[in-house]
Write a protein that holds these residues in place. Structure first.
Motif, PDB file in Angstrom:
ATOM      1  N   SER A   6       2.377   3.864   7.347  1.00 44.67           N
ATOM      2  CA  SER A   6       2.715   4.321   8.695  1.00 44.67           C
ATOM      3  C   SER A   6       4.031   3.714   9.153  1.00 44.67           C
ATOM      4  CB  SER A   6       1.598   3.876   9.647  1.00 44.67           C
ATOM      5  OG  SER A   6       2.051   3.912  10.985  1.00 44.67           O
ATOM      6  N   TYR A  13       0.399  -2.051   6.393  1.00 43.93           N
ATOM      7  CA  TYR A  13       0.516  -3.481   6.723  1.00 43.93           C
ATOM      8  C   TYR A  13       1.066  -4.338   5.587  1.00 43.93           C
ATOM      9  CZ  TYR A  13      -2.138  -2.929  11.074  1.00 43.93           C
ATOM     10  OH  TYR A  13      -2.571  -2.557  12.320  1.00 43.93           O
ATOM     11  N   TYR A  34     -13.655   5.608  14.462  1.00 43.23           N
ATOM     12  CA  TYR A  34     -14.269   4.300  14.193  1.00 43.23           C
ATOM     13  C   TYR A  34     -15.757   4.336  14.547  1.00 43.23           C
ATOM     14  CZ  TYR A  34      -9.449   2.718  13.920  1.00 43.23           C
ATOM     15  OH  TYR A  34      -8.134   2.568  13.564  1.00 43.23           O
ATOM     16  N   LYS A  94       3.909   0.811  11.766  1.00 43.08           N
ATOM     17  CA  LYS A  94       3.561  -0.521  11.265  1.00 43.08           C
ATOM     18  C   LYS A  94       4.839  -1.058  10.603  1.00 43.08           C
ATOM     19  CE  LYS A  94      -1.344   0.500  10.945  1.00 43.08           C
ATOM     20  NZ  LYS A  94      -2.500   0.773  10.070  1.00 43.08           N
ATOM     21  N   SER A 154      -4.273  -3.823   1.989  1.00 43.01           N
ATOM     22  CA  SER A 154      -4.580  -4.730   3.085  1.00 43.01           C
ATOM     23  C   SER A 154      -6.079  -4.726   3.380  1.00 43.01           C
ATOM     24  CB  SER A 154      -3.805  -4.260   4.307  1.00 43.01           C
ATOM     25  OG  SER A 154      -4.335  -4.828   5.464  1.00 43.01           O
ATOM     26  N   THR A 162     -10.893   5.327   9.220  1.00 43.84           N
ATOM     27  CA  THR A 162     -10.434   6.663   9.630  1.00 43.84           C
ATOM     28  C   THR A 162     -10.395   7.649   8.466  1.00 43.84           C
ATOM     29  OG1 THR A 162      -8.123   6.055   9.341  1.00 43.84           O
ATOM     30  CG2 THR A 162      -9.034   5.772  11.550  1.00 43.84           C
ATOM     31  N   SER A 177       0.548   9.713  11.772  1.00 44.05           N
ATOM     32  CA  SER A 177      -0.060   8.379  11.689  1.00 44.05           C
ATOM     33  C   SER A 177      -0.276   8.017  10.225  1.00 44.05           C
ATOM     34  CB  SER A 177      -1.421   8.380  12.398  1.00 44.05           C
ATOM     35  OG  SER A 177      -2.328   9.214  11.699  1.00 44.05           O
ATOM     36  N   GLY A 178      -0.753   6.812  10.009  1.00 48.98           N
ATOM     37  CA  GLY A 178      -1.088   6.389   8.642  1.00 48.98           C
ATOM     38  C   GLY A 178      -2.193   7.259   8.062  1.00 48.98           C
ATOM     39  N   GLN A 234      -6.874   0.081  -1.463  1.00 46.16           N
ATOM     40  CA  GLN A 234      -6.336  -0.311  -0.158  1.00 46.16           C
ATOM     41  C   GLN A 234      -5.841  -1.737  -0.296  1.00 46.16           C
ATOM     42  OE1 GLN A 234      -8.738   0.500   3.432  1.00 46.16           O
ATOM     43  NE2 GLN A 234      -8.283  -1.594   4.043  1.00 46.16           N
TER      44      GLN A 234
HETATM   45  C1  LIG Z   1      -3.680   1.342  10.113  1.00 38.87           C
HETATM   46  C2  LIG Z   1      -4.264   1.612   8.805  1.00 38.87           C
HETATM   47  C3  LIG Z   1      -4.587   2.905   8.388  1.00 38.87           C
HETATM   48  C4  LIG Z   1      -4.490   4.110   9.290  1.00 38.87           C
HETATM   49  O1  LIG Z   1      -3.357   4.199   9.996  1.00 38.87           O
HETATM   50  P1  LIG Z   1      -3.308   4.889  11.448  1.00 38.87           P
HETATM   51  O2  LIG Z   1      -1.863   4.933  11.696  1.00 38.87           O
HETATM   52  O3  LIG Z   1      -4.053   4.006  12.373  1.00 38.87           O
HETATM   53  O4  LIG Z   1      -3.926   6.222  11.313  1.00 38.87           O
HETATM   54  C5  LIG Z   1      -5.086   3.071   7.130  1.00 38.87           C
HETATM   55  N1  LIG Z   1      -5.284   2.031   6.313  1.00 38.87           N
HETATM   56  C6  LIG Z   1      -4.996   0.766   6.677  1.00 38.87           C
HETATM   57  C7  LIG Z   1      -5.241  -0.352   5.723  1.00 38.87           C
HETATM   58  C8  LIG Z   1      -4.478   0.517   7.931  1.00 38.87           C
HETATM   59  O5  LIG Z   1      -4.203  -0.726   8.287  1.00 38.87           O
END
Ligand SMILES: *Cc1c(COP(=O)(O)O)cnc(C)c1O
Length: 420
Positions: free
Chosen positions: A228, A208, A359, A231, A172, A117, A88-89, A170
């Motif tokens: 990820s 994203y 979460y 996405k 997004s 997360t 996952s991300g 970050q």
């Molecule tokens: C979705 C997301 C993550 C985490 O990715 P997962 O695949 O849900 O674990 C981390 N940072 C941002 C900004 C995200 O949108």
């Protein structure tokens, strides 16, 4: 369209009329990114041989190794790790952070608190002794955004005080009510930081953001960018996976964390995943454009319905997320139910708020995706707390995304929350 009220269809026409120019600019970005991707495929002479797979240790997996070269080329890094075994991300981000940080290093997040997360990864929450970065003696600090922008003066004064190992941004908004950073802002911030300390590692959570603009973070000064495959860059085709792209020495450290020291990138059977990852990358610029159009259409529709949205329909955007402010739990839930109805898979189920691992608040998630949890497919998530904001994203095709948005408005109409 007998499942959609005539008034909603009329509204959708008006909404679309207002965003024609925005669509033109999205198509230009997609063309530019498609050229970038196609050129990389040409440069590395991708052929049928790359689409095969390996098993066991996965030595000499030419498909896997060349895919990593493509990512490096397209995302502007020296090297990349692109694996279906990155689950996952969050896993990609954790791999990168644990890969490059060492005891007593300082990690400084300069876009406020990272994605939820990561709390337990960093040790912002969670119990002691579970092996978070904090357990290993990595110190963590954050600087809040000021007026939605990186507070560069504070950042500069902090890095002048003491050696900072890694600066984290970050791109997004994620689940936060804040603007998304543009590539231009990331470029300015990287330049100013590197003027003071050229060795600090700048790592970007790029989730994203991929292909939303024509340049990516490592092309404008970042050392690592992470995301990820379910996405944007998986194009809706990749079945699972994540990527880390950037400076070669850092990618090597990340690979030690992902597999093992001394082994690094050399192993990891691709099984039968290469075709999906290649085709997904090839599709991604277009798929992202479809998701961007869906988000712009959603903004335009909900503006007409009198809701606050962010970004506005005519605003520049650097990710695929649209935020809609419902200020009411029931309206938010009704919206999510409508999005669910517009999904190809599980259109008959009703999403409910529930507690999700990682979460802190209850979350409602509307998604009916071919790839479980994929948010390049039309989806909406919302933490159940005021001001009851829906974060919606995705749409594999504009037509299906648009229908999903129309059905969400239909749900609000059926539940008596809007009048037309
Ligand atoms: C979705 C997301 C993550 C985490 O990715 P997962 O695949 O849900 O674990 C981390 N940072 C941002 C900004 C995200 O949108």
């Amino acid at each position: 369209m007998k499942n959609i009220d005539e008034k909603i269809i009329l509204l959708s026409k008006k909404a679309e009329e207002n965003i024609k120019d925005m669509f033109n600019s999205i198509e230009e970005i997609a063309l530019c990114n498609q050229n970038k991707v196609l050129s990389a495929f040409q440069k590395y002479r991708i052929s049928a041989m790359h689409l095969g797979g390996t098993n066991g240790y996965g030595y000499d997996d030419i498909g896997r190794d060349t895919l990593e070269k493509l990512y490096a080329e397209i995302f502007g890094g020296e090297d990349a790790l692109v694996r279906h075994t990155i689950v996952s991300g969050t896993h990609a981000l954790a791999t990168a952070l644990f890969g490059v940080l060492r005891p007593s290093d300082i990690m400084l997040s300069i876009t406020g608190k990272p994605y939820d997360t990561l709390d337990e990864v960093i040790g912002i929450s969670g119990s002691d002794g579970c092996g978070s970065l904090r357990d290993f003696g990595v110190k963590y600090e954050q600087i809040e955004l000021f007026d939605g922008k990186v507070d560069i003066e504070k950042v500069i004064s902090r890095i002048k005080q003491e050696k900072i190992k890694l600066i984290f941004m970050q791109r997004s908004k994620g689940y936060l009510d804040r603007p998304t950073l543009t590539i231009e802002e990331i470029e300015n911030v990287c330049r100013q930081i590197k003027n003071v300390d050229k060795d600090v590692i700048i790592a970007i959570d790029n989730c994203y953001g991929e292909f939303a603009e024509t340049r990516e973070p490592c092309e404008v000064g970042a050392d690592l960018c992470i995301g990820s495959l379910i996405k944007n860059p998986g194009g809706g085709i990749a079945q699972t996976g994540g990527y880390i792209c950037g400076r070669q020495d850092l990618i090597e450290f990340c690979s030690y964390r992902l597999t093992s020291h001394g082994i690094g990138k050399e192993v990891g059977a691709s099984l039968n995943q290469n075709p999906y990852m290649y085709q997904g990358l090839f599709m991604a610029p277009h798929t992202v454009s479809q998701a961007m159009k869906t988000a712009i259409f959603a903004a335009s529709m909900y503006e007409l319905l009198g809701f606050k949205v962010n970004p506005a329909s005519n605003e520049f955007r650097s990710d695929i997320i649209e935020t809609i402010y419902f200020n009411d739990k029931d309206k938010l839930v009704s919206f999510c139910k409508g999005i669910q109805k517009g999904s190809p898979i599980d259109s008959h189920v009703t999403p409910e708020p529930w507690a999700m691992p990682g979460y802190s608040d209850e979350v409602i998630m509307a998604a009916g995706a071919f790839v479980q949890g994929s948010s390049i497919e039309l989806s909406a998530d919302a933490p159940i707390k005021p001001p009851y904001i829906a974060y919606m994203q995705g749409g594999l095709t504009y037509e299906s995304g648009k229908l999903g948005i129309m059905l969400s408005a239909q749900s609000l109409l059926d539940d008596g929350f809007i009048e037309l």
